[in-house]
Design an enzyme around this catalytic site. Structure first.
Site, PDB file in Angstrom:
ATOM      1  N   LYS A  47      36.139  63.537 -13.070  1.00  0.00           N
ATOM      2  CA  LYS A  47      34.962  62.710 -13.345  1.00  0.00           C
ATOM      3  C   LYS A  47      33.862  63.557 -13.986  1.00  0.00           C
ATOM      4  O   LYS A  47      33.693  64.723 -13.626  1.00  0.00           O
ATOM      5  CB  LYS A  47      34.483  62.129 -12.002  1.00  0.00           C
ATOM      6  N   CYS A 132      26.514  59.833 -24.096  1.00  0.00           N
ATOM      7  CA  CYS A 132      25.371  59.895 -23.192  1.00  0.00           C
ATOM      8  C   CYS A 132      24.107  59.909 -24.011  1.00  0.00           C
ATOM      9  O   CYS A 132      24.059  60.550 -25.055  1.00  0.00           O
ATOM     10  CB  CYS A 132      25.373  61.190 -22.397  1.00  0.00           C
ATOM     11  N   LYS A 166      34.837  64.243 -26.310  1.00  0.00           N
ATOM     12  CA  LYS A 166      35.457  62.925 -26.110  1.00  0.00           C
ATOM     13  C   LYS A 166      34.639  61.902 -26.892  1.00  0.00           C
ATOM     14  O   LYS A 166      33.453  61.694 -26.607  1.00  0.00           O
ATOM     15  CB  LYS A 166      35.472  62.595 -24.620  1.00  0.00           C
TER      16      LYS A 166
HETATM   17  C1  LIG Z   1      35.415  53.117 -13.691  1.00  0.00           C
HETATM   18  C2  LIG Z   1      35.446  54.027 -14.883  1.00  0.00           C
HETATM   19  C3  LIG Z   1      34.714  55.207 -14.863  1.00  0.00           C
HETATM   20  C4  LIG Z   1      34.728  56.061 -15.968  1.00  0.00           C
HETATM   21  N1  LIG Z   1      34.002  57.222 -15.922  1.00  0.00           N
HETATM   22  C5  LIG Z   1      34.056  58.083 -16.976  1.00  0.00           C
HETATM   23  C6  LIG Z   1      33.375  59.330 -16.901  1.00  0.00           C
HETATM   24  O1  LIG Z   1      32.759  59.678 -15.893  1.00  0.00           O
HETATM   25  N2  LIG Z   1      33.426  60.141 -17.982  1.00  0.00           N
HETATM   26  C7  LIG Z   1      34.138  59.813 -19.117  1.00  0.00           C
HETATM   27  O2  LIG Z   1      34.167  60.625 -20.059  1.00  0.00           O
HETATM   28  N3  LIG Z   1      34.816  58.649 -19.194  1.00  0.00           N
HETATM   29  C8  LIG Z   1      34.792  57.780 -18.152  1.00  0.00           C
HETATM   30  N4  LIG Z   1      35.493  56.601 -18.221  1.00  0.00           N
HETATM   31  C9  LIG Z   1      36.261  56.273 -19.445  1.00  0.00           C
HETATM   32  C10 LIG Z   1      37.745  56.593 -19.287  1.00  0.00           C
HETATM   33  O3  LIG Z   1      37.957  57.969 -19.051  1.00  0.00           O
HETATM   34  C11 LIG Z   1      38.545  56.153 -20.548  1.00  0.00           C
HETATM   35  O4  LIG Z   1      38.068  56.857 -21.680  1.00  0.00           O
HETATM   36  C12 LIG Z   1      38.425  54.667 -20.827  1.00  0.00           C
HETATM   37  O5  LIG Z   1      38.382  53.917 -19.627  1.00  0.00           O
HETATM   38  C13 LIG Z   1      39.584  54.123 -21.699  1.00  0.00           C
HETATM   39  O6  LIG Z   1      40.842  54.374 -21.103  1.00  0.00           O
HETATM   40  P1  LIG Z   1      41.613  53.287 -20.147  1.00  0.00           P
HETATM   41  O7  LIG Z   1      41.649  51.982 -20.910  1.00  0.00           O
HETATM   42  O8  LIG Z   1      42.965  53.879 -19.905  1.00  0.00           O
HETATM   43  O9  LIG Z   1      40.796  53.168 -18.905  1.00  0.00           O
HETATM   44  C14 LIG Z   1      35.494  55.729 -17.126  1.00  0.00           C
HETATM   45  C15 LIG Z   1      36.251  54.536 -17.132  1.00  0.00           C
HETATM   46  C16 LIG Z   1      36.247  53.694 -16.031  1.00  0.00           C
HETATM   47  C17 LIG Z   1      37.067  52.436 -16.076  1.00  0.00           C
END
Ligand SMILES: Cc1cc2nc3c(=O)[nH]c(=O)nc-3n(C[C@H](O)[C@H](O)[C@H](O)COP(=O)(O)O)c2cc1C
Length: 307
Positions: A47, A132, A166
């Site tokens: 995270k 951010c 990212k």
């Molecule tokens: C609940 C939640 C929390 C997330 N927190 C972060 C985070 O703290 N930092 C980050 O770079 N991306 C965060 N993301 C984004 C994910 O890492 C990812 O890039 C995004 O959800 C797309 O992938 P997915 O469809 O497989 O979830 C978060 C996504 C979700 C659903």
């Protein structure tokens, strides 16, 4: 046929397979540990960590949407000090490469976080969450090429491990941001973060997320993520980590064919905590079925129409 080789190399990191957790969807790994053996993954991404602890946004912070979910967690995290003291020792026991995802409110904060993580055993790479807001400028780092270049350069100067920005999909042309990250010295790129969205309860007329807007993730975003990975793969010569809606081995293979060298699994983990392992096994099964001996042969191997 011999078992297919799943090992990949990414920006100098050797991964036993191309599958990682996505930041923010497996906490600091201890939450998933009782359900899934994360040591079997290529890498674990933690995270986002900030300099100071953050409590995050008020609830409701998540809402289910068709084939996906919206979230507005607000970067809740324990802060760098508690991460180093209490979380990293547990993560190290997984004996798997760790990508530590960091975010700051200024270029200096990103560089400071990189310095605090420099030389720390177990930290294999830094993933930069650049979705951010920049406090001084108001813009998100990841939507402005100049800010992206500056922040990547500052972290590169402060760090000796691979630096992996990212990318945010909330831009007009992701290749411009990808190029700016490359110009700043990025070693690889992760893409994509969530897409901005809104969901409203028509009965109460209230937004389903306290902050009104949230980040959309899950299968709903997969075609957008694939398009962006494919576009960046055509224009920037850096290894890519594909992210967005991956639930199965075949989903992951699509990202590899589009040009990603590795993938991350996020939202699917909320449905099944073993999802990243299922994706890994699904890639192996695909390779066996299609006579692919080495998973690296799939990277960028999408066939053009008529081939
Ligand atoms: C609940 C939640 C929390 C997330 N927190 C972060 C985070 O703290 N930092 C980050 O770079 N991306 C965060 N993301 C984004 C994910 O890492 C990812 O890039 C995004 O959800 C797309 O992938 P997915 O469809 O497989 O979830 C978060 C996504 C979700 C659903």
């Amino acid at each position: 046929m011999k078992k297919p080789s799943l090992a990949v190399e990414l920006a100098g990191l050797r991964l036993k397979n191309p599958v990682m957790t996505a930041s923010g969807t497996c906490g600091y790994a201890e939450e998933l540990a009782p359900y899934a053996n994360l040591s079997g993954l290529g890498a674990v991404v933690v995270k986002t960590i900030t300099l100071l602890p953050r409590v995050g946004n008020p609830a409701p912070r998540i809402a289910e949407t068709p084939s996906g979910m919206l979230n507005s967690i607000g970067l809740q995290n324990v802060g760098i000090e508690a991460f180093l003291r209490a979380k990293l020792p547990i993560l190290r026991r997984l004996k798997v490469p760790l990508l530590v995802n960091i975010a700051g409110k200024s270029v200096e904060e990103y560089a400071e976080l990189a310095k605090r993580l420099e030389g720390v055993p177990g930290v294999s790479a830094l993933e930069l969450n650049i979705s951010c807001p920049n406090v001084a400028g108001g813009l998100d780092y990841g939507t402005d090429p100049q800010l992206t270049r500056e922040v990547v350069r500052a972290v590169k100067q402060a760090s000796s491990v691979p630096v992996i920005p990212k990318l945010s999909p909330n831009v007009t042309d992701i290749t411009v941001i990808a190029q700016a990250a490359a110009d700043g010295g990025a070693d690889a790129l992760s893409l994509i973060n969530t897409l901005l969205g809104v969901a409203i309860d028509p009965h109460s007329r209230r937004p389903k997320i306290h902050t009104v807007t949230g980040g959309l993730s899950g299968p709903a975003i997969k075609p957008v993520a694939l398009r962006m990975v494919w576009q960046v793969a055509q224009s920037v010569p850096l290894p890519l980590i594909g992210i967005g809606g991956i639930q199965t081995g075949e989903d992951a293979v699509e990202f590899l064919l589009a040009g990603a060298a590795a993938v991350q699994v996020g939202t699917a983990t909320f449905v099944d905590p073993r999802a990243p392992l299922t994706v890994r096994d699904g890639i192996a099964a695909y390779c066996a079925r299609h006579g692919v001996r080495d998973v690296r042969d799939l990277v960028g191997a999408m066939r053009a129409e008529g081939e």
